[in-house]
Design an enzyme around this catalytic site. Structure first.
Site, PDB file in Angstrom:
ATOM      1  N   GLU A 156       0.887  -1.173   0.000  1.00 17.29           N
ATOM      2  CA  GLU A 156       0.000   0.000   0.000  1.00 17.29           C
ATOM      3  C   GLU A 156       0.911   1.204   0.000  1.00 17.29           C
ATOM      4  OE1 GLU A 156      -2.917  -1.111  -0.182  1.00 17.29           O
ATOM      5  OE2 GLU A 156      -2.472  -3.075   0.652  1.00 17.29           O
ATOM      6  N   CYS A 199      -2.089   7.734   4.310  1.00 17.27           N
ATOM      7  CA  CYS A 199      -1.970   7.291   2.918  1.00 17.27           C
ATOM      8  C   CYS A 199      -3.295   7.483   2.175  1.00 17.27           C
ATOM      9  CB  CYS A 199      -1.481   5.849   2.830  1.00 17.27           C
ATOM     10  SG  CYS A 199      -2.405   4.693   3.815  1.00 17.27           S
TER      11      CYS A 199
END
Lengths: 680, 680
Positions: A256, A295
């Site tokens: 990720e 994120c």
């Protein structure tokens, strides 16, 4: 100043001379040191495989799920200590709750999914039995079993607790041991949570290990049964995924990575509407929570061209009213970045964005901080850019400043908005604020392939919506392309990342024994007594009752029709029934067959069967006309414990006619007491 | 001698000066040349994305499935020409059928899965609606949409037709255009099949392109929306997966690599039993079919220690009676390897295996060939090795000779057999011949994680079993570790490799519009007429009938009990019902509720509703006692065409009590005529 430990082969190990300092983000003081190259990474891998793996795999999915639930509840009781340790990362109490409570909640949901959606067994059954032959004595079934290696979790600095728990829960539920490698900048918080995990005594030896500081040569020792899951920057991700051992052994690698996530204000939204306000509020929150170090944070703000000015005005008003400073102070709404080097990086990236977009907020002097020193602490002001030419621009779609930095841009229509979204080359999430389902669908068709998650919000969902920035344990988290191409969470989907899917082919008997589920056409065992007289624990897979026969008369059909009110022509009118492509004559109601079947197999007296709770996959295969006779084959298909005293029995049911042809087939669910003494 | 073409941006392009010769495997003559660096690979990617992708995505899953079915049937009519062209690869007619008929059959199954298991729509719905909130106005759903790039298929030489079709079918069904790159050694067969595909006119422009010869710099032009699927050697796989563009953009990369597949004779099997004979026959077939050039071929033969000698004797007898030679000759049972260089490689690898295992068959002189020249053609004798020390040995578990070469070894018990299996470090398939389901389960628990497929065979399944070496389109094909870590086929699973899974969050209204499925709690539309009076095409998603109320009396319960024979105590005995943890008093039968519900919503007259075909996911939520009143909310949930005149309507059904609490919830299936004129 304290020594931040690693947990290696069952022992705590302190830093050595290779250790690095960990600093307080708010005042720059050193709070500890972490890291050691003095212990053997190969031994950790071996310990996980030889001690942790076998212990975890000896447990069933349900046993591991219960273990995770107990662990989450144990951590929940110690939350305050985790909050306290987290202030040094620069984060506010609200930020800590996202990290700590979010992590614990994720572990609880994964545990609950394990109990509800996985069997109390060692083999997970994936999908349906596949018919590979005519007579049904050679069939296929996909199963999943835990990989026989170790899961290495390389985590980002921004969520030291959530980052560990959201990866650890699916891996342990699958039955894989874990080695956690937190980012050094905040590893003292991860280490504290890890101490709590070990002290709980809830996990078997070898289930989890911890490396604070340098990863060392750990990856050199991995093979094809291992998994690496990484969260962090695109540059580090690229480095890791080309590691020779990972390439050589086709190691399952998940990433990720930071991405240029966006939030879109729908073309249907007007200034002053509920959606307009929701949008401004959520974008502001995404810019400032964790000082933008998420994120999933919104990096690009896309609005219809004619709303650029009002959105800019509304956002600036909120940003200007966001006190920055010491996260321990109650007035503070935004804390510090994690480190001074992180601040340098954010300011550098912001300057690159500034080369093609105008900074409309945050370019001036640092405002007065709340109880903090702007020199010593890693503080920045939020920066809002405005890009007038998003089609030509490059930096605003490519460069992520991992802090409170976002760029506002206008779009013409849904197609143009999708184009701009996709310029990010793959994101974890995009959000769309709209009350127009058609606009939502247009965005999906134009952009879903570039996104791991699309979040829609409007006045109807506002009260219950979970937030643009929050990955939910029920839903996959990850994204294609620059977001790393990974996928984690998503309930059982995330657990499957730590299991190998294997296609099994063989007889129904063999598949039944492997899956611990009765596969149709396997050899049944005649029940030694009526199955309704046998407790949950007494019932065995494949145990079967064949009932007596019952003839269906035309009077039965008439009676049923008039009693229930279902006088559909196929039951009542022979000529009309014959005109129908499916029926040879007047036929019995499907529900009549189900009801008569129950009449044939139900044993009426009090006993271990507590209730009929449902029915799955009913298919009517062959109509039954008056004068035909039915009987039932009732077979124990699967058993799943639900409480401490009863469990669900799934029965395979076939209603057969006088020629042993299948009239109907379904799966029946009952709740059954474990012991006779648990029954009435 | 002919020019083997490529198909580039809609045009056939011949070889240029960079082309290489393609030789006949049987006599070494040159049959053609293939390859060109004279066309622009970037333009091919762009053409696929800008022309093929949009055309495919404009179609629904069903439309693409129909296209694939038509294509497979069209190829099937031209099989003989494909067989004829295939002899030059060294293969026999039986081998051609595996390749050609196998490929066509795979495409047909994938097409059928597309019709039966996917919607007639543009968005594939993956799994259940996830409840993310209490009142249900914010929910989650996973969907899959086609990736917006191109699928690049790099195929192996051994199956020039199957290799193309088994990868092409799932990609096209997903909605992704394809660029096929066959191995040069057999590309003339692929090119011929590809010509038939183009000539059929069944695919839209840009859907497929072909590169024969050198791949060129194609991969440099790929991004995060593209997919690369590779079948071939481990060395090439390693090279491809580190390609900078693939790493940079996290391109989804799948590999099926050669692996050290094994076949295990069960510990329960005796000499002379059906399983013994089946085992010997299948191992012999796996060694000799395609002259052992199959990625699933048996490389390691594992038998209980005491059966080493009888198995060796039986295998040698069969191998000695396998005529080798010109594949066109009717006496030939095994043809040639694909090329002389392949023969050199096989002999070299066999020599390495020979360093630690004794060659018990095939070491002597080449036998007399059937109608062929041993110098000019790429013939080898099968080689059987025997390894006495498989625990200490390395080469037999590591080195794959991609020809008719296999090693026999003994094992002590199931645990030892699993250990030996796993020494292959990941395989596509292992087979186990056993009549003992317990032995089968032991092998699964010990070895499934190392295998993409486990194939069990015995006397019961023998007649219908599909073969150790045959990947089935229903089941995944691939394996972990040295087998490449890839996964293809497996029905819809293989299609999902070409789609992006995206988690969608929003209101039920928005999710309904996106998925074209009614999501519970979405805003329904009152039906303008009774829905049973409306044709399939008239019915709209979310269209809802609310029925009248009906009171459930104690007489109803009594009548139903005695009529059906279901006198379960919870319906008949108030005291017993109250002792039960689920019931407040005597309750109505679940089937009574279903039957009365039908009585409330069924419109009896002839019309578009043809039949009730089934029911899914029935759950009884709240018991109904005498004196309570029920009514039904019947809502159109989804529509799926099944023939040219009718389709399946999935109805969401809620049975509600007088307080609007849900007593039962389920999905009902009916078959409905498209038009009123199609009905009775």
């Amino acid at each position: 100043m304290r020594d931040i430990q690693s947990f290696v082969c069952g022992d705590w190990v302190g830093p050595d001379s290779s250790a690095r300092g960990v600093l307080d983000a708010v005042d720059g003081t050193q709070i500890g040191v972490a890291g050691s190259l003095g212990f053997d990474r190969a031994a950790m891998v071996d310990y996980a495989k030889s001690v942790g793996g076998p212990a975890l795999r000896a447990m069933t999915f349900h046993e591991r799920a219960k273990m995770l639930k107990a662990l989450a509840l144990s951590l929940s009781e110690q939350k305050d200590a985790l909050y306290e340790a987290s202030y040094a990362t620069g984060a506010t109490l609200k930020d800590h709750m996202i990290d700590v409570d979010g992590g614990i909640g994720t572990m609880l949901v994964i545990a609950s999914k394990g109990r509800r959606e996985m069997p109390n067994a060692h083999v997970y059954v994936d999908g349906q039995v596949e018919q590979l032959s005519r007579s049904g004595q050679f069939v296929g079934q996909h199963i999943c079993t835990p990989k026989l290696g170790v899961a290495v979790h390389i985590n980002a600095f921004n969520f030291p607790v959530w980052g560990m728990l959201e990866k650890m829960a699916p891996a342990l539920l699958a039955g894989m041991p874990v080695i956690v490698k937190p980012a050094t900048a905040t590893c003292q918080v991860t280490e504290l949570a890890f101490q709590m995990i070990i002290a709980s005594g809830l996990l078997p030896a070898g289930a989890v290990q911890l490396i604070t500081g340098d990863l060392g040569n750990l990856l050199d020792h991995l093979g094809g049964q291992d998994v690496v899951s990484f969260t962090g920057s695109e540059a580090t991700g690229r480095h890791l995924r080309t590691h020779p051992a990972l390439i050589q052994n086709a190691v399952h690698f998940m990433a990720e990575q930071d991405s240029l996530n966006a939030s879109v204000l729908g073309a249907d939204v007007a200034v002053g509407s509920a959606e307009f306000d929701l949008f401004v509020k959520e974008v502001h929150r995404e810019i400032t929570v964790k000082a933008g170090q998420k994120c999933t944070a919104v990096r690009r703000v896309m609005v219809p061209d004619h709303l650029l000015d009002p959105v800019q005005t509304a956002l600036i008003e909120r940003l200007a009213n966001t006190p920055i400073g010491n996260p321990r102070h109650p007035d503070t709404r935004m804390g510090a970045l994690v480190s001074l080097s992180q601040r340098r990086d954010v300011l550098e990236k912001a300057a690159q964005i500034g080369a093609e977009a105008e900074c409309v907020f945050g370019a001036g002097d640092m405002p007065v901080l709340v109880d903090a020193d702007a020199e010593k602490g890693a503080f920045v002001t939020p920066r809002l850019f405005r890009c007038e030419t998003p089609d030509q621009a490059q930096a605003v779609h490519d460069i992520e400043a991992f802090g409170p930095v976002s760029t506002l841009m206008g779009y013409r229509d849904a197609g143009h908005a999708s184009q701009l979204l996709n310029r990010g080359q793959g994101s974890l999430v995009a959000s769309v604020f709209t009350a127009d389902a058609g606009f939502a669908r247009d965005m999906v068709l134009g952009s879903a392939a570039y996104h791991g998650r699309l979040y829609f919000n409007n006045a109807t969902s506002a009260k219950e919506s979970t937030g643009h920035g929050s990955p939910m344990p029920h839903l996959v988290h990850g994204g294609p392309g620059r977001a790393g191409g990974g996928e984690e969470l998503g309930g059982v989907r995330g657990v499957m990342s730590y299991m190998q899917r294997t296609a099994i082919q063989g007889t129904p008997d063999i598949l039944s024994e492997i899956t611990q589920r009765y596969v149709p056409n396997a050899t049944p065992t005649p029940t030694p007594d009526h199955p309704f007289r046998r407790s949950y624990h007494q019932l065995t897979l494949g145990e079967q009752l064949i009932t007596l026969e019952r003839e269906i008369t035309i009077e039965d059909i008439e009676t049923f029709a008039h009693f229930t009110g279902d006088t559909f022509y196929a039951h009542m009118d022979a000529e009309a029934a014959k005109r129908n492509p499916f029926f040879p004559d007047r036929v019995a109601h499907g529900y009549l067959l189900l009801s008569f079947a129950a009449g044939l197999f139900v044993d009426p007296d009090e006993g271990p069967v507590l209730a009929n709770t449902g029915l799955d996959e009913l298919r009517f295969m062959k109509p039954v006309t008056a004068g035909e006779k039915i009987h039932v084959a009732l077979t124990v298909m699967a058993k799943t414990p639900r409480t401490d005293t009863y469990g669900e029995v799934r029965w395979h049911v076939r209603i057969l006619n006088q020629d042993e042809e299948i009239a109907a087939e379904y799966q029946l669910l009952t709740m059954n007491a474990f012991e006779h003494s648990d029954a009435l």
